[in-house]
Design an enzyme around this catalytic site. Sequence first.
Site, PDB file in Angstrom:
ATOM      1  N   HIS A 171       0.735  -1.687   0.286  1.00 26.54           N
ATOM      2  CA  HIS A 171      -0.114  -0.082  -0.440  1.00 26.54           C
ATOM      3  C   HIS A 171       1.029   1.481  -0.115  1.00 26.54           C
ATOM      4  O   HIS A 171       1.449   0.919   1.013  1.00 26.54           O
ATOM      5  CB  HIS A 171      -0.703  -0.041   1.361  1.00 26.54           C
ATOM      6  CG  HIS A 171      -1.584   1.260   1.671  1.00 26.54           C
ATOM      7  ND1 HIS A 171      -1.541   2.175   2.486  1.00 26.54           N
ATOM      8  CD2 HIS A 171      -2.388   1.637   0.306  1.00 26.54           C
ATOM      9  CE1 HIS A 171      -2.645   2.975   2.275  1.00 26.54           C
ATOM     10  NE2 HIS A 171      -2.996   3.302   1.408  1.00 26.54           N
ATOM     11  N   SER A 172       0.115   2.342  -1.132  1.00 28.57           N
ATOM     12  CA  SER A 172       1.478   4.073  -1.283  1.00 28.57           C
ATOM     13  C   SER A 172       3.332   3.344  -1.199  1.00 28.57           C
ATOM     14  O   SER A 172       3.469   2.385  -2.265  1.00 28.57           O
ATOM     15  CB  SER A 172       0.670   4.519   0.287  1.00 28.57           C
ATOM     16  OG  SER A 172       1.684   5.506  -0.021  1.00 28.57           O
ATOM     17  N   LEU A 173       3.783   3.714  -0.091  1.00 29.53           N
ATOM     18  CA  LEU A 173       4.898   3.362  -0.783  1.00 29.53           C
ATOM     19  C   LEU A 173       4.873   2.274  -0.426  1.00 29.53           C
ATOM     20  O   LEU A 173       6.334   1.575  -1.040  1.00 29.53           O
ATOM     21  CB  LEU A 173       5.567   4.603   0.820  1.00 29.53           C
ATOM     22  CG  LEU A 173       7.629   4.525   0.492  1.00 29.53           C
ATOM     23  CD1 LEU A 173       7.966   5.448   0.021  1.00 29.53           C
ATOM     24  CD2 LEU A 173       7.648   5.086   2.215  1.00 29.53           C
TER      25      LEU A 173
END
Length: 687
Positions: free
Chosen positions: A283-285
């Site tokens: 998720h995300s980074l």
Amino acid sequence: MPYKINRMKNSLEINETGGTLLVDERKRLRIGELYRYKFSVNKDVIKEQGLDVSHLFLRIKNEESALLRPLYLTGPYSFYIDVRPHNYNENRKFPGKEIIPFVENLKPDERFKVKILLNENSRVGDTSLYSWTIDIISQLAVTTIPKLEFSFRIGTTRKVVKKSNGLFKSIEGVSLEMWDTETLWDLPPKFPEKPVHLVIMTHGIFSNIGCDMLYMKDKIEEMTFPMDESINPNIIVRGFMGNVGKSGHGIHCLGVRVGKYVLETVDKLNKKYKVDRISFIGHSLGGPTQSMAVRYISIKRPDFFDAVKGVKPVNFITLASPFIGVIGDFPFYLSVPLDMGALGLTGRDLNLKYTPLTSKDGLYADDEVYPEHSKYILEILPQAPAKKVFESFKRRTIYANVMDDGIVPLRTAALLYLDWRSIHKVQKIRKKNKNSPTSSEFVSSDSPESSGASSPSNENGNNVGEIPAESPNKKATLQWTLPQAVIHGSKINKYKRGQTNEANSDSDNEQGVFLDGQKFEPPKEANTVLSALSVLTAAIPDQEYIKNPAVRKDEVIHDKLYHPEELPPPHYENRPIVKKLIYPNESVNRIQERIAREWQETMTWRKVLVQIQPDSHNNIVVRRRFVNLYGYVAVEHMVEHHFGSKVCSELAEDANEPKDEPNQSSQADRSNEYNEGEISKGAENAT
């Protein structure tokens, strides 16, 4: 749940003020930690001991000082808590007027009081046993030092849970099972003697594995655990917790740690079990971080992903991940602080800035020669030798927020290229067929789900999917796909450059492959600052939304399989020098284009676009079960189409096939493999 860490001694407190105390707990939690309790009462058994009750009282208090309440940025020093009756399930309507109790932020010195009912919603089957699951989760997000203390009581009266000083004695019929963070994330496989499918989860900035990725872990286990042994993937879910509080250390450093963790975990598990398959969910980074982990492994242990002797790569999944950085999407007043180290090396990595004198461990193979321009970590990630590993994954899937995500906007989360033209034409067909049956999701013609189902065609004979019947929310969501009376071409140039070619098309004309001259309204770009603030201010789902799936309007609006041949010609290659001087973002756009093409020129990607309510960046993974439930549709889709029974049946069939040495198959063969055997709910209902 099938596993437990501890069966606590059942006890009864006889209190002078009246009432009986059944549970009295006091615990402490750090960042990324939680306790999960399963409280059960056998009504018939306790009735024999003089306790005839139809409800109980639960009280949880944040024992920290009230002086810590304003210190939000270094905390927050609060807890998320929810109480779920045994028969609650997000997929089914929850009957009656009973509420599902939860609190998004139990602040220091605050109390959470709940009346829990012994009724059909909490009853276990046809027995006299009643059960509830209670999650108490630390909300600490930045610092790793504090420990937050809470007290937890359950009793027969309000007075007894408020204050009790009595004599305890053992009692039958009351039990409390407890799991801590380590135990929840270290569950064994269901079938120890069978090969194991290891799922690695990776969190994003100011996030953690233990709490923030818990909902997805729960849903994967709930999906796979009940499956028949013949198709059960024997899932183990793990995540590296050593990056908590270290988000600024840079993508390379974070990814190397995850890579080492994966190698150590597989070696450790192989002493008890046989790890046969592996999947990554970030998720995300976490998307770039897990990509760096794969790169590290491919260099340090080249045989790790070997199809015969090693671990077979199955799913590579990202949710709202900044593959090409954020410099083109963030305003100048935010880009400058990132360059100056506001988020440490990570901020510079995402802003496509090179930082010298940093470690190169796991970045380059000794015998590799790299282009001179490959100095940005985001550009290095998909290059050889890691590229062969990424190509070998059975499925590569991107989930991206269409709107309301100013943290990781659509352009970078979807790897730059999308079929805007197809989305626009689908909307036109939907308007012409208002009275036709519609599906619960939009499914594009090239979606892995669309095999075996018919779908409407446009004037060029290209198949397109369907979008559900319009509602007020959906109209606002999709207004950008409708023709507009007036729009300036300069506002949509970047969408033209990101428009994919039609399959089997020889066209290289930007205007021709976009909208054939039709007017187009691009999606509204989210404000980065407001997106960050939405963590604090976003609306929370009401009880009707939590209890009734039929009222949920958040949805998958685009789901398509993108092939390498659909990429348009590079726009920023061999540009005149004068344009490089005139346009200030020329250099950045050229780098981002190179990165996006490197990921997609030899690989097929499934791109799933979702429209969910703010705060969509956290909602897309359901960071907290009820606060972020708007993202339920994304998690449900991810679990069903990567760990569902049909997908697992295919994997079981593959495992039973003779294991010959693999030949050098083409990318087209791998793409066809990706398509096999997946049918979506939307395609099944299409007419």
